[in-house]
Design a protein around this motif. Sequence first.
Motif, PDB file in Angstrom:
ATOM      1  N   VAL B  60      40.443  27.656  39.666  1.00 22.07           N
ATOM      2  CA  VAL B  60      39.239  27.508  40.248  1.00 22.07           C
ATOM      3  C   VAL B  60      38.600  28.875  40.178  1.00 22.07           C
ATOM      4  O   VAL B  60      38.071  29.571  41.258  1.00 22.07           O
ATOM      5  CB  VAL B  60      39.771  27.431  41.743  1.00 22.07           C
ATOM      6  N   SER B  61      38.203  29.126  39.001  1.00 23.32           N
ATOM      7  CA  SER B  61      37.176  30.652  38.675  1.00 23.32           C
ATOM      8  C   SER B  61      35.643  30.404  38.883  1.00 23.32           C
ATOM      9  O   SER B  61      35.195  31.580  39.184  1.00 23.32           O
ATOM     10  CB  SER B  61      37.553  30.678  37.406  1.00 23.32           C
ATOM     11  N   ASP B  62      35.103  29.378  39.131  1.00 22.36           N
ATOM     12  CA  ASP B  62      33.839  29.176  39.682  1.00 22.36           C
ATOM     13  C   ASP B  62      33.232  30.192  40.589  1.00 22.36           C
ATOM     14  O   ASP B  62      33.781  30.027  42.072  1.00 22.36           O
ATOM     15  CB  ASP B  62      33.136  27.810  39.580  1.00 22.36           C
ATOM     16  N   GLY B  63      32.259  30.681  40.404  1.00 19.64           N
ATOM     17  CA  GLY B  63      31.718  31.821  41.665  1.00 19.64           C
ATOM     18  C   GLY B  63      32.500  33.007  41.786  1.00 19.64           C
ATOM     19  O   GLY B  63      32.037  33.864  42.647  1.00 19.64           O
ATOM     20  N   TYR B  64      33.503  33.170  40.890  1.00 21.25           N
ATOM     21  CA  TYR B  64      34.518  34.449  41.095  1.00 21.25           C
ATOM     22  C   TYR B  64      34.469  35.168  39.629  1.00 21.25           C
ATOM     23  O   TYR B  64      34.470  34.595  38.525  1.00 21.25           O
ATOM     24  CB  TYR B  64      35.777  34.193  41.362  1.00 21.25           C
ATOM     25  N   SER B  65      34.546  36.382  39.777  1.00 18.46           N
ATOM     26  CA  SER B  65      34.698  37.316  38.440  1.00 18.46           C
ATOM     27  C   SER B  65      35.543  38.330  38.658  1.00 18.46           C
ATOM     28  O   SER B  65      35.974  38.704  39.896  1.00 18.46           O
ATOM     29  CB  SER B  65      33.456  37.930  37.926  1.00 18.46           C
ATOM     30  N   LYS B  70      41.860  49.730  34.669  1.00 21.51           N
ATOM     31  CA  LYS B  70      43.095  50.215  34.705  1.00 21.51           C
ATOM     32  C   LYS B  70      44.391  49.129  34.847  1.00 21.51           C
ATOM     33  O   LYS B  70      44.212  48.547  35.639  1.00 21.51           O
ATOM     34  CB  LYS B  70      43.180  51.517  35.731  1.00 21.51           C
ATOM     35  N   THR B  71      45.549  49.921  34.380  1.00 22.87           N
ATOM     36  CA  THR B  71      46.801  49.001  34.496  1.00 22.87           C
ATOM     37  C   THR B  71      46.998  48.630  35.906  1.00 22.87           C
ATOM     38  O   THR B  71      47.212  47.734  36.429  1.00 22.87           O
ATOM     39  CB  THR B  71      47.879  49.616  34.013  1.00 22.87           C
ATOM     40  N   GLU B  72      46.610  49.539  36.809  1.00 26.78           N
ATOM     41  CA  GLU B  72      46.942  49.502  38.227  1.00 26.78           C
ATOM     42  C   GLU B  72      46.141  48.666  39.295  1.00 26.78           C
ATOM     43  O   GLU B  72      46.438  48.520  40.337  1.00 26.78           O
ATOM     44  CB  GLU B  72      47.531  50.833  38.739  1.00 26.78           C
ATOM     45  N   ASP B  73      44.973  48.571  38.874  1.00 30.65           N
ATOM     46  CA  ASP B  73      43.643  47.983  39.533  1.00 30.65           C
ATOM     47  C   ASP B  73      43.236  46.718  38.891  1.00 30.65           C
ATOM     48  O   ASP B  73      43.044  46.660  37.628  1.00 30.65           O
ATOM     49  CB  ASP B  73      42.691  48.881  39.878  1.00 30.65           C
ATOM     50  N   PHE B  74      43.179  45.760  39.801  1.00 26.76           N
ATOM     51  CA  PHE B  74      42.586  44.369  39.394  1.00 26.76           C
ATOM     52  C   PHE B  74      41.591  44.097  40.798  1.00 26.76           C
ATOM     53  O   PHE B  74      41.858  43.610  41.807  1.00 26.76           O
ATOM     54  CB  PHE B  74      43.735  43.285  39.143  1.00 26.76           C
ATOM     55  N   LEU B  75      40.247  44.014  40.250  1.00 24.40           N
ATOM     56  CA  LEU B  75      39.134  43.616  41.071  1.00 24.40           C
ATOM     57  C   LEU B  75      38.882  42.149  40.963  1.00 24.40           C
ATOM     58  O   LEU B  75      38.562  41.585  40.059  1.00 24.40           O
ATOM     59  CB  LEU B  75      38.197  44.541  40.888  1.00 24.40           C
ATOM     60  N   LEU B  76      38.681  41.586  42.381  1.00 25.99           N
ATOM     61  CA  LEU B  76      38.088  40.210  42.410  1.00 25.99           C
ATOM     62  C   LEU B  76      36.424  40.350  43.028  1.00 25.99           C
ATOM     63  O   LEU B  76      36.574  40.730  44.171  1.00 25.99           O
ATOM     64  CB  LEU B  76      38.942  39.169  43.094  1.00 25.99           C
ATOM     65  N   THR B  77      35.707  39.756  42.238  1.00 27.64           N
ATOM     66  CA  THR B  77      34.133  39.890  42.908  1.00 27.64           C
ATOM     67  C   THR B  77      33.614  38.346  43.285  1.00 27.64           C
ATOM     68  O   THR B  77      33.644  37.787  42.230  1.00 27.64           O
ATOM     69  CB  THR B  77      33.472  40.716  42.046  1.00 27.64           C
ATOM     70  N   LEU B  78      33.238  38.249  44.304  1.00 31.65           N
ATOM     71  CA  LEU B  78      32.325  37.204  44.633  1.00 31.65           C
ATOM     72  C   LEU B  78      30.852  37.659  44.444  1.00 31.65           C
ATOM     73  O   LEU B  78      30.531  38.615  45.472  1.00 31.65           O
ATOM     74  CB  LEU B  78      32.743  36.621  46.140  1.00 31.65           C
ATOM     75  N   GLU B  79      30.199  37.301  43.601  1.00 36.79           N
ATOM     76  CA  GLU B  79      28.849  37.675  43.447  1.00 36.79           C
ATOM     77  C   GLU B  79      27.807  37.311  44.389  1.00 36.79           C
ATOM     78  O   GLU B  79      26.997  38.265  44.770  1.00 36.79           O
ATOM     79  CB  GLU B  79      28.362  37.145  41.977  1.00 36.79           C
ATOM     80  N   SER B  80      28.004  36.268  44.859  1.00 38.94           N
ATOM     81  CA  SER B  80      27.553  35.690  46.040  1.00 38.94           C
ATOM     82  C   SER B  80      27.964  34.793  47.085  1.00 38.94           C
ATOM     83  O   SER B  80      28.113  33.660  46.880  1.00 38.94           O
ATOM     84  CB  SER B  80      25.848  35.089  45.577  1.00 38.94           C
ATOM     85  N   ALA B  81      28.689  35.376  47.941  1.00 40.96           N
ATOM     86  CA  ALA B  81      29.716  34.586  49.016  1.00 40.96           C
ATOM     87  C   ALA B  81      28.926  33.340  49.292  1.00 40.96           C
ATOM     88  O   ALA B  81      27.890  33.290  49.801  1.00 40.96           O
ATOM     89  CB  ALA B  81      30.243  35.418  49.810  1.00 40.96           C
ATOM     90  N   THR B  82      29.825  32.282  49.405  1.00 34.80           N
ATOM     91  CA  THR B  82      29.644  31.069  50.130  1.00 34.80           C
ATOM     92  C   THR B  82      30.708  30.693  51.129  1.00 34.80           C
ATOM     93  O   THR B  82      31.613  31.128  51.042  1.00 34.80           O
ATOM     94  CB  THR B  82      29.406  29.867  48.908  1.00 34.80           C
ATOM     95  N   SER B  83      30.182  29.654  52.145  1.00 37.67           N
ATOM     96  CA  SER B  83      31.175  29.428  52.898  1.00 37.67           C
ATOM     97  C   SER B  83      32.395  28.923  52.494  1.00 37.67           C
ATOM     98  O   SER B  83      33.381  28.774  53.072  1.00 37.67           O
ATOM     99  CB  SER B  83      30.595  28.329  54.145  1.00 37.67           C
TER     100      SER B  83
END
Lengths: 115, 113
Positions: B60-65, B70-83
């Motif tokens: 379910v990757s649509d809308g997420y990047s 770094k090995t220890e950090d993994f960021l999830l971004t919602l470029e333009s959040a929807t309900s």
Amino acid sequence: AQSVTQLGSHVSVSEGALVLLRCNYSSSVPPYLFWYVQYPNQGLQLLLKYTSAATLVKGINGFEAEFKKSETSFHLTKPSAHMSDAAEYFCAVSDQGTGFQKLVFGTGTRLLVSP
Amino acid sequence: DAGITQSPRHKVTETGTPVTLRCHQTENHRYMYWYRQDPGHGLRLIHYSYGVKDTDKGEVSDGYSVSRSKTEDFLLTLESATSSQTSVYFCAISESGADYEQYFGPGTRLTVT
């Protein structure tokens, strides 16, 4: 594609009664199978896993599960329920033979334990 | 307990705004995952990472990047959040091998109004 079916979104038992949570999988090759438990407002933690050794797998907190290839099932059981077992339980499957673990989860079964 | 933290733990945001969720591990595990949990759907994989700068899409990757610098950090971004992205988000980590267990973080509850 792999899939997991958990029969019953809610299961209610009395304290001291047998717990049986059902899981059936669909996979073209023998899979690895997992049961995870989620307590309220927490992340998931592993209860037990099947990785093609013994078909009867014992886990934490008195739970066990039996892998039955002919029935494509991996049901979770506990002989005597405790109030502390009330939680949501997830069955999951992943393919063998890969370095990457892509887990496919079932929709979960919420276990309710009454005194 | 495996050393996994998620921040923030709770967030309320408005439709159309960008949102970044952070997962931090102290276990030096190679693989990191982002899932979302919704009633009736269990957990569904959004993205995963198999090393620094190495990521791939999940179910379910649509809308997420995602990013992993770094090995220890993994960021999830919602470029333009929807309900429809209102959910509980879990990060998980694992060592190499399909038979290894995944260790889950405590989750982030995101509400998009």
